[in-house]
Scaffold this motif. Structure first.
Motif, mmCIF file in Angstrom:
data_model
loop_
_atom_site.group_PDB
_atom_site.id
_atom_site.type_symbol
_atom_site.label_atom_id
_atom_site.label_comp_id
_atom_site.label_asym_id
_atom_site.label_seq_id
_atom_site.Cartn_x
_atom_site.Cartn_y
_atom_site.Cartn_z
ATOM 1 N N THR A 23 25.503 51.302 47.155
ATOM 2 C CA THR A 23 25.679 50.018 47.833
ATOM 3 C C THR A 23 26.339 50.217 49.187
ATOM 4 O OG1 THR A 23 25.868 48.889 45.706
ATOM 5 C CG2 THR A 23 26.684 47.721 47.633
ATOM 6 N N ARG A 58 24.803 49.395 52.966
ATOM 7 C CA ARG A 58 25.479 48.619 54.017
ATOM 8 C C ARG A 58 25.590 49.433 55.302
ATOM 9 N NH1 ARG A 58 30.010 46.588 49.840
ATOM 10 N NH2 ARG A 58 28.917 44.772 48.994
ATOM 11 N N SER A 99 23.217 39.267 55.607
ATOM 12 C CA SER A 99 23.806 40.346 54.814
ATOM 13 C C SER A 99 24.887 41.087 55.576
ATOM 14 C CB SER A 99 22.700 41.318 54.380
ATOM 15 O OG SER A 99 22.024 41.832 55.517
ATOM 16 N N GLU A 138 28.175 38.884 55.377
ATOM 17 C CA GLU A 138 28.616 38.850 53.989
ATOM 18 C C GLU A 138 29.108 40.224 53.531
ATOM 19 O OE1 GLU A 138 29.123 36.346 51.929
ATOM 20 O OE2 GLU A 138 28.644 35.081 53.649
ATOM 21 N N GLY A 139 28.387 41.270 53.925
ATOM 22 C CA GLY A 139 28.833 42.613 53.584
ATOM 23 C C GLY A 139 30.174 42.948 54.209
ATOM 24 N N ARG A 169 32.546 40.773 55.020
ATOM 25 C CA ARG A 169 33.573 40.030 54.294
ATOM 26 C C ARG A 169 33.930 40.727 52.982
ATOM 27 N NH1 ARG A 169 30.866 34.080 55.277
ATOM 28 N NH2 ARG A 169 32.069 33.490 57.136
ATOM 29 N N GLU A 170 32.921 41.204 52.285
ATOM 30 C CA GLU A 170 33.183 41.864 51.017
ATOM 31 C C GLU A 170 33.974 43.151 51.208
ATOM 32 O OE1 GLU A 170 30.735 43.709 47.200
ATOM 33 O OE2 GLU A 170 29.713 42.413 48.646
ATOM 34 N N ARG A 171 33.614 43.938 52.218
ATOM 35 C CA ARG A 171 34.359 45.178 52.453
ATOM 36 C C ARG A 171 35.801 44.879 52.831
ATOM 37 N NH1 ARG A 171 29.552 46.672 55.202
ATOM 38 N NH2 ARG A 171 30.553 46.466 57.229
ATOM 39 N N ARG A 182 37.518 42.268 51.837
ATOM 40 C CA ARG A 182 38.199 41.845 50.611
ATOM 41 C C ARG A 182 38.584 43.038 49.752
ATOM 42 N NH1 ARG A 182 34.352 37.530 50.541
ATOM 43 N NH2 ARG A 182 33.021 38.738 49.135
ATOM 44 N N ILE A 183 37.690 44.017 49.680
ATOM 45 C CA ILE A 183 37.984 45.213 48.881
ATOM 46 C C ILE A 183 39.228 45.920 49.402
ATOM 47 C CG2 ILE A 183 37.136 47.522 48.279
ATOM 48 C CD1 ILE A 183 34.343 46.308 48.146
#
Length: 413
Positions: A203, A207, A371, A374-375, A377-379, A381-382
């Motif tokens: 994943t 990205r 994407s 959103e990708g 934002r997710e990174r 958050r991680i």
């Protein structure tokens, strides 16, 4: 019933092979009048060591698992157990192999001896004379009347008992096959952890592919458009744009090839993976400026160094995503990149003028989808950070915060 019986007969054939060796050695040693002190230890070693050593061979686990799956109908899940890799797997395979031999020997004895005895008992009352003994048993006498039917009926009962014993043996083997040959709970957890790690890595690579190649394609499109406009009036500038297109395309192609290779081959070392960080920021900004988008920077060299590698990489990707969006939605305008450390966090901001509110570009960006964002934002958050994007006072602002480890929390004000 037929396939499980084949499995038992295979075990019977193996047991008979080992037994023939043991009996041959027994015959030789007893004929040579060897003392019992030597005879029994040697026979015990010869009887136990060959099956055990064979079962310790890693491939035996896979062979037995294949036979169990095919003939006993045991479902091992996603894939059959492979060769034994640990001593725990090997010793469990040894235990199972001995169970297969013993069960096979017992099944073979039931089939052969039971069949012979049942046929003999069933037929003899009808071929012997009255008063003769059946199967050389003193109390079993041929009566010459209806009482002789008890012998065939008794033989039928013996057959049913033998069949029941075979079914019991098969049921026991089926219940023990998965624990003996399959994965333990710890092994399943370890495999799930490995699969999860691979999925997470794939994943992440996907990205990386989106961020790097998507940005490169945006640069290529804008540079090619600029070269087409300048080709007639300014050939030198057009040639420079085309040279930039070639350079960016080659770089993107090399990175694409590397990432696809990593997706195909998960065993390749991670150290070779093409990961950009803030040390490459000046090259990124230079390539964007070549597309006609002016880029102003508000940053200090000290804020870009000494960062944790993962923070530096994600900060680079955030800036790349912001500049890519600026090239797509605000070509020819001025974008501003700001990077500062403040209160233990790294603040990244990319801003550019927004298009008219009625334009399709405005509507697309108001959705804040895609994407890439959103990708990002997710990174964030991680890593324990945040990321957001939206219109503010006529500017489209992408802002992200990433936490800094204690070793790199030098603040600037």
């Amino acid at each position: 019933m037929l396939l499980p019986l084949v499995f038992l007969l295979i075990g019977s054939a193996l047991a008979l092979s080992f037994a023939s060796i043991d009996l041959s050695l027994w015959s030789v040693m007893t004929s040579a009048d060897q003392p019992n002190a030597l005879l029994w230890p040697v026979m015990a070693a010869v009887s136990c060591l060959p099956p055990t050593l064979i079962a310790l061979t890693p491939a035996v686990r896979q062979v037995e698992a294949t036979a169990v799956s095919t003939l006993l109908g045991i479902d091992f899940g996603d894939q059959l157990p492979g060769p034994a890799r640990t001593w725990d797997q090997r010793w469990r395979t040894v235990t199972w192999f001995w169970m297969h031999l013993i069960a096979g020997a017992g099944a073979g004895a039931l089939v052969v001896l039971g069949t012979v005895f049942a046929v003999s008992v069933s037929v003899q009352p009808f071929v012997f004379d009255k008063g003769d003994h059946v199967a050389d048993v003193s109390w079993a006498v041929v009566y010459g009347d209806a009482r002789d039917l008890m012998y065939p009926l008794g033989a039928l009962v013996l057959v049913l008992v033998a069949v029941g014993a075979l079914l019991l043996i098969i049921a026991v083997l089926r219940s023990l096959a998965r624990p003996m040959l399959g994965q333990t709970v710890d092994e399943r957890i370890a495999e799930l952890d490995t699969r999860t790690t691979h999925l997470v890595e794939r994943t992440r690579l996907a990205r990386e592919l989106h961020d790097s190649v998507g940005h490169a394609l945006s640069v290529v499109v804008l540079q090619a458009a600029a070269a087409r406009r300048r080709l007639a009036t300014d050939p030198a500038s057009a040639e420079s744009s085309l040279s930039s297109v070639e350079e960016v395309a080659n770089s993107a192609l090399a990175e694409l090839d590397e990432v696809l290779g990593l997706l195909r081959d998960e065993e390749r070392p991670t150290a070779k993976r093409p990961l950009h960080d803030l040390a490459s920021l000046s090259s990124l900004i230079g390539a964007v400026r070549g597309t006609g988008l002016d880029v102003e920077t508000d940053l200090r060299e000290s804020d870009l160094t000494g960062l944790a590698p993962v923070v530096s990489r994600e900060a680079y990707r955030i800036v790349q995503e912001g500049l890519t969006n600026a090239m797509r939605h605000a070509p020819g305008c001025t974008a501003t990149v700001r990077i500062h450390r403040r209160r233990g966090r790294l603040h990244i901001e990319v801003a550019n003028p927004v298009a008219g509110q009625g334009s399709s570009s405005w509507r697309r960006r108001q959705g804040a989808g895609g994407s890439g964002l959103e990708g990002m934002r997710e990174r964030c958050r991680i890593l324990g950070g945040t990321a957001d994007a939206g219109a503010h006072h006529g500017m489209w602002v992408l802002h992200a915060q990433l936490p800094l480890p204690a070793s790199s929390t030098k603040e600037t004000r």
